[in-house]
Motif scaffolding. Sequence first.
Motif, PDB file in Angstrom:
ATOM      1  N   ALA A 222       0.972  -1.298   0.036  1.00 60.20           N
ATOM      2  CA  ALA A 222       0.038  -0.065   0.078  1.00 60.20           C
ATOM      3  C   ALA A 222       0.905   1.187  -0.081  1.00 60.20           C
ATOM      4  O   ALA A 222       0.574   2.235  -0.575  1.00 60.20           O
ATOM      5  N   VAL A 223       1.956   1.028   0.824  1.00 60.90           N
ATOM      6  CA  VAL A 223       3.059   2.315   0.824  1.00 60.90           C
ATOM      7  C   VAL A 223       3.536   2.496  -0.697  1.00 60.90           C
ATOM      8  O   VAL A 223       3.673   3.355  -1.285  1.00 60.90           O
ATOM      9  N   GLN A 224       3.984   1.580  -1.430  1.00 63.68           N
ATOM     10  CA  GLN A 224       4.411   1.526  -2.561  1.00 63.68           C
ATOM     11  C   GLN A 224       3.503   1.874  -3.592  1.00 63.68           C
ATOM     12  O   GLN A 224       3.712   2.735  -4.418  1.00 63.68           O
ATOM     13  N   ALA A 225       2.322   1.347  -3.601  1.00 69.90           N
ATOM     14  CA  ALA A 225       1.335   2.057  -4.610  1.00 69.90           C
ATOM     15  C   ALA A 225       1.184   3.309  -4.466  1.00 69.90           C
ATOM     16  O   ALA A 225       0.890   4.050  -5.267  1.00 69.90           O
ATOM     17  N   GLU A 226       0.902   3.916  -3.136  1.00 66.59           N
ATOM     18  CA  GLU A 226       0.898   5.199  -2.920  1.00 66.59           C
ATOM     19  C   GLU A 226       2.044   5.990  -3.579  1.00 66.59           C
ATOM     20  O   GLU A 226       1.947   7.188  -4.100  1.00 66.59           O
ATOM     21  N   ALA A 227       3.013   5.640  -3.303  1.00 64.95           N
ATOM     22  CA  ALA A 227       4.545   6.098  -3.631  1.00 64.95           C
ATOM     23  C   ALA A 227       4.684   6.069  -5.025  1.00 64.95           C
ATOM     24  O   ALA A 227       5.175   7.237  -5.779  1.00 64.95           O
ATOM     25  N   PHE A 228       4.286   5.276  -5.471  1.00 66.93           N
ATOM     26  CA  PHE A 228       4.840   4.902  -6.995  1.00 66.93           C
ATOM     27  C   PHE A 228       3.643   4.835  -8.115  1.00 66.93           C
ATOM     28  O   PHE A 228       3.665   4.533  -9.282  1.00 66.93           O
ATOM     29  N   GLY A 229       2.401   5.174  -7.530  1.00 69.84           N
ATOM     30  CA  GLY A 229       1.231   5.248  -8.403  1.00 69.84           C
ATOM     31  C   GLY A 229       0.918   4.074  -8.893  1.00 69.84           C
ATOM     32  O   GLY A 229       0.585   3.730 -10.136  1.00 69.84           O
ATOM     33  N   LEU A 230       0.971   2.876  -8.398  1.00 70.04           N
ATOM     34  CA  LEU A 230       0.502   1.797  -8.741  1.00 70.04           C
ATOM     35  C   LEU A 230      -1.158   1.225  -8.714  1.00 70.04           C
ATOM     36  O   LEU A 230      -1.647   1.774  -7.652  1.00 70.04           O
TER      37      LEU A 230
ATOM     38  N   LEU B 152       6.016   7.031   1.710  1.00 69.00           N
ATOM     39  CA  LEU B 152       4.934   7.585   1.438  1.00 69.00           C
ATOM     40  C   LEU B 152       5.030   9.192   1.238  1.00 69.00           C
ATOM     41  O   LEU B 152       5.919   9.705   1.613  1.00 69.00           O
ATOM     42  N   PRO B 153       4.264   9.677   0.122  1.00 71.38           N
ATOM     43  CA  PRO B 153       4.767  10.970  -0.529  1.00 71.38           C
ATOM     44  C   PRO B 153       4.566  12.073   0.666  1.00 71.38           C
ATOM     45  O   PRO B 153       5.569  12.930   0.584  1.00 71.38           O
ATOM     46  N   GLU B 154       4.129  12.149   1.453  1.00 69.96           N
ATOM     47  CA  GLU B 154       3.970  13.184   2.721  1.00 69.96           C
ATOM     48  C   GLU B 154       5.123  12.828   3.529  1.00 69.96           C
ATOM     49  O   GLU B 154       5.285  13.849   4.426  1.00 69.96           O
ATOM     50  N   CYS B 155       5.713  11.825   3.394  1.00 69.79           N
ATOM     51  CA  CYS B 155       6.965  11.618   4.302  1.00 69.79           C
ATOM     52  C   CYS B 155       8.272  11.671   3.803  1.00 69.79           C
ATOM     53  O   CYS B 155       9.151  11.382   4.408  1.00 69.79           O
ATOM     54  N   GLN B 156       8.102  11.992   2.457  1.00 72.36           N
ATOM     55  CA  GLN B 156       9.471  12.245   1.356  1.00 72.36           C
ATOM     56  C   GLN B 156      10.206  13.343   1.824  1.00 72.36           C
ATOM     57  O   GLN B 156       9.554  14.321   2.464  1.00 72.36           O
ATOM     58  N   GLN B 157      11.377  13.467   1.475  1.00 76.00           N
ATOM     59  CA  GLN B 157      12.406  14.708   1.744  1.00 76.00           C
ATOM     60  C   GLN B 157      12.577  14.816   3.149  1.00 76.00           C
ATOM     61  O   GLN B 157      12.645  16.237   3.658  1.00 76.00           O
ATOM     62  N   ARG B 158      12.450  13.992   4.087  1.00 71.18           N
ATOM     63  CA  ARG B 158      12.825  13.951   5.461  1.00 71.18           C
ATOM     64  C   ARG B 158      13.730  13.216   5.741  1.00 71.18           C
ATOM     65  O   ARG B 158      14.019  13.181   6.969  1.00 71.18           O
TER      66      ARG B 158
ATOM     67  N   ILE C 146      23.563  -2.455  -5.919  1.00 70.43           N
ATOM     68  CA  ILE C 146      23.113  -1.976  -7.265  1.00 70.43           C
ATOM     69  C   ILE C 146      21.717  -1.845  -7.123  1.00 70.43           C
ATOM     70  O   ILE C 146      20.973  -2.522  -6.071  1.00 70.43           O
ATOM     71  N   LEU C 147      21.110  -1.433  -7.885  1.00 66.68           N
ATOM     72  CA  LEU C 147      19.553  -1.022  -8.108  1.00 66.68           C
ATOM     73  C   LEU C 147      19.094  -0.485  -9.323  1.00 66.68           C
ATOM     74  O   LEU C 147      19.884  -0.155 -10.255  1.00 66.68           O
ATOM     75  N   SER C 148      17.807  -0.493  -9.586  1.00 67.09           N
ATOM     76  CA  SER C 148      17.190   0.119 -10.666  1.00 67.09           C
ATOM     77  C   SER C 148      16.137   1.483 -10.326  1.00 67.09           C
ATOM     78  O   SER C 148      15.599   1.155  -9.428  1.00 67.09           O
ATOM     79  N   ALA C 149      16.221   2.203 -11.031  1.00 63.79           N
ATOM     80  CA  ALA C 149      15.375   3.606 -10.771  1.00 63.79           C
ATOM     81  C   ALA C 149      14.797   3.751 -12.022  1.00 63.79           C
ATOM     82  O   ALA C 149      15.708   3.990 -13.268  1.00 63.79           O
ATOM     83  N   ILE C 150      13.606   4.564 -12.181  1.00 60.56           N
ATOM     84  CA  ILE C 150      13.008   5.244 -13.466  1.00 60.56           C
ATOM     85  C   ILE C 150      14.041   6.058 -14.002  1.00 60.56           C
ATOM     86  O   ILE C 150      14.645   6.916 -12.920  1.00 60.56           O
ATOM     87  N   ASP C 151      14.395   6.043 -15.415  1.00 65.84           N
ATOM     88  CA  ASP C 151      15.446   6.794 -15.733  1.00 65.84           C
ATOM     89  C   ASP C 151      14.848   8.128 -16.195  1.00 65.84           C
ATOM     90  O   ASP C 151      14.729   8.500 -17.253  1.00 65.84           O
ATOM     91  N   THR C 152      14.885   8.935 -14.998  1.00 64.00           N
ATOM     92  CA  THR C 152      14.610  10.378 -15.184  1.00 64.00           C
ATOM     93  C   THR C 152      15.301  11.196 -14.037  1.00 64.00           C
ATOM     94  O   THR C 152      15.627  10.477 -13.010  1.00 64.00           O
ATOM     95  N   GLU C 153      15.169  12.514 -13.908  1.00 61.37           N
ATOM     96  CA  GLU C 153      15.962  13.024 -13.134  1.00 61.37           C
ATOM     97  C   GLU C 153      14.753  13.365 -11.830  1.00 61.37           C
ATOM     98  O   GLU C 153      13.934  13.962 -12.282  1.00 61.37           O
ATOM     99  N   SER C 154      15.035  12.498 -11.000  1.00 65.18           N
ATOM    100  CA  SER C 154      13.770  12.488  -9.923  1.00 65.18           C
ATOM    101  C   SER C 154      14.563  12.756  -8.339  1.00 65.18           C
ATOM    102  O   SER C 154      15.930  12.582  -8.298  1.00 65.18           O
ATOM    103  N   PRO C 155      13.830  13.057  -7.375  1.00 60.41           N
ATOM    104  CA  PRO C 155      14.512  12.960  -6.030  1.00 60.41           C
ATOM    105  C   PRO C 155      15.182  11.900  -5.690  1.00 60.41           C
ATOM    106  O   PRO C 155      16.010  11.826  -4.947  1.00 60.41           O
ATOM    107  N   ALA C 156      14.551  10.739  -6.023  1.00 66.01           N
ATOM    108  CA  ALA C 156      15.032   9.406  -5.765  1.00 66.01           C
ATOM    109  C   ALA C 156      16.462   9.205  -6.343  1.00 66.01           C
ATOM    110  O   ALA C 156      17.352   8.939  -5.792  1.00 66.01           O
TER     111      ALA C 156
END
Length: 190
Positions: free
Chosen positions: A31-39, A117-123, A143-153
Amino acid sequence: MTPSPGRAAPRAQDVVIGPLDLAARVDEALAVQAEAFGLGQDEVNVRRHIVLRHLATPGARALGATVRSTGRLVGFVYGMPNDTAQWWSTVVEPYLRAEGNQSWLEGSFTITELHVLPECQQRGIGRRLITELTDAAEQETSILSAIDTESPARALYRRLGYRDLARRVVFPAAPRPYAVMGAPLPLLRP
């Protein structure tokens, strides 16, 4: 970012990082992942089986970020020693080989998922989760994979010492390309 309806965002000092029984709390974590990642629910159902299968891997570990007063999960991370025979490695290997970085797959600790969760990010919660998880790793690299865009992550990962090993990596059924990143362990501190 505003808190989800009906929830106040906890202060960073009210969030505790610790071991997470991810199998027991898989639905809450997803549920955290769904909210954070828009699933959507279909994707959550697929990922539930993947998470439970990953947890059977020797050396798989998870940490959770919970609100001290309520135990509510606001973030989680899990990972495991990389196995070159697993699906993720077989997909990213040709991309890494093309860049001369295939050696990163051997003997690395893979960060499989990290979500807050989005409301807890940047902390600093995501930073605490990933550094505490990798600090306990026996491997010399991560190693990890992340969406290939300039993002906060991606910015966070770079501050921790991760660098791009391959970009525009396409996973089957993923709508966007990913970057594969790697870092020596221990991760950098600010």
